[in-house]
Design a protein around this motif. Structure first.
Motif, PDB file in Angstrom:
ATOM      1  N   THR A   1       1.114  -5.657 -13.650  1.00 11.53           N
ATOM      2  CA  THR A   1       1.559  -4.274 -13.753  1.00 11.53           C
ATOM      3  C   THR A   1       2.995  -4.144 -14.239  1.00 11.53           C
ATOM      4  O   THR A   1       3.371  -3.107 -14.775  1.00 11.53           O
TER       5      THR A   1
ATOM      6  N   ASN B   1      -1.584  -6.559  -9.030  1.00  9.16           N
ATOM      7  CA  ASN B   1      -2.295  -5.752  -8.029  1.00  9.16           C
ATOM      8  C   ASN B   1      -2.592  -6.558  -6.770  1.00  9.16           C
ATOM      9  O   ASN B   1      -3.238  -6.062  -5.851  1.00  9.16           O
ATOM     10  N   SER B   2      -2.106  -7.806  -6.712  1.00  7.41           N
ATOM     11  CA  SER B   2      -2.312  -8.660  -5.537  1.00  7.41           C
ATOM     12  C   SER B   2      -1.032  -9.337  -5.077  1.00  7.41           C
ATOM     13  O   SER B   2      -1.058 -10.430  -4.530  1.00  7.41           O
TER      14      SER B   2
ATOM     15  N   GLU C   1      -0.364  -4.045  -3.883  1.00  7.43           N
ATOM     16  CA  GLU C   1      -0.557  -3.383  -5.170  1.00  7.43           C
ATOM     17  C   GLU C   1       0.791  -2.919  -5.709  1.00  7.43           C
ATOM     18  O   GLU C   1       1.288  -1.861  -5.348  1.00  7.43           O
TER      19      GLU C   1
ATOM     20  N   THR D   1       5.685   0.472  -4.720  1.00  2.59           N
ATOM     21  CA  THR D   1       4.271   0.493  -4.352  1.00  2.59           C
ATOM     22  C   THR D   1       3.871   1.922  -3.964  1.00  2.59           C
ATOM     23  O   THR D   1       4.688   2.833  -4.025  1.00  2.59           O
TER      24      THR D   1
END
Length: 197
Positions: A10, A24-25, A66, A81
């Motif tokens: 991202t 996203n992790s 995320e 986030t």
């Protein structure tokens, strides 16, 4: 397969010595000087430590896995986030969680930009600027002159901060004069939905 938390990236930033990759992790940190493809260090929210259960100053993990955005300086890595901002102090190797209770306009942070001692946070409720030296928080919204409270991206240009919005063009803020100017399609933008600056 090399240690990055996820292939769904991202955001990317650098503190000069390391590359920080938001996914996203969680986050992956890669030392720029390394020749080892497996030199990634991962940071995640960790289920055993919940920021609500311990002092937020010493929460030893991300507030959420995320990651929406990431911005790094020589001293800190700021991670946005949907549940607030995680600040990683590089020198002290500690995490701190910041939320709307601390001064953010919203916990749902969409973008972050570092401007010397000021850190700008864009959200769905305007933009918040944090002064690292004075520890002061200031929030700007449409009522103050921002084009829209739906902030998508922020760019810093010497004395000016450019703030892109989801639906109303881009606003230019001059820090010296505290003056806002907004540009839309009528002024020459291709579209009023700004994705990046």
């Amino acid at each position: 397969e090399h240690g990055l938390p996820s292939d769904n990236v991202t955001s990317v930033s650098s503190d000069g010595n390391n590359i920080w990759v938001g996914t996203n992790s969680g986050i992956g940190k890669y030392p720029r000087a390394s020749d080892d493809l497996n030199a990634w260090i991962s940071y995640t929210s960790g289920t055993e430590i919940q920021p609500s259960a311990v002092s937020k100053e010493f929460a030893e993990s991300l507030v959420a896995d995320e990651v929406r955005c990431i911005a790094a300086s020589k001293k800190n890595v700021w991670v946005g986030t949907q549940r607030g901002v995680s600040q990683y102090n590089i020198g002290k190797d500690i995490w701190k969680t910041t939320t709307a209770e601390d001064g953010l306009a919203s916990d749902e942070v969409s973008c972050i930009a570092i401007d010397d001692a000021w850190v700008w946070f864009g959200s769905d409720r305007g933009v918040t600027v944090y002064d690292e030296e004075t520890k002061d928080w200031v929030t700007y919204t449409a009522q103050d002159g921002l084009a829209s409270d739906q902030v998508t991206t922020i760019g810093v240009d010497e004395t000016e901060v450019w703030i892109g919005t989801y639906d109303a063009g881009v606003s230019r803020f001059n820090r010296e004069t505290n003056r806002w100017v907004t540009y839309t399609r009528e002024d020459g933008l291709a579209h009023n939905g700004i994705l990046s600056i």
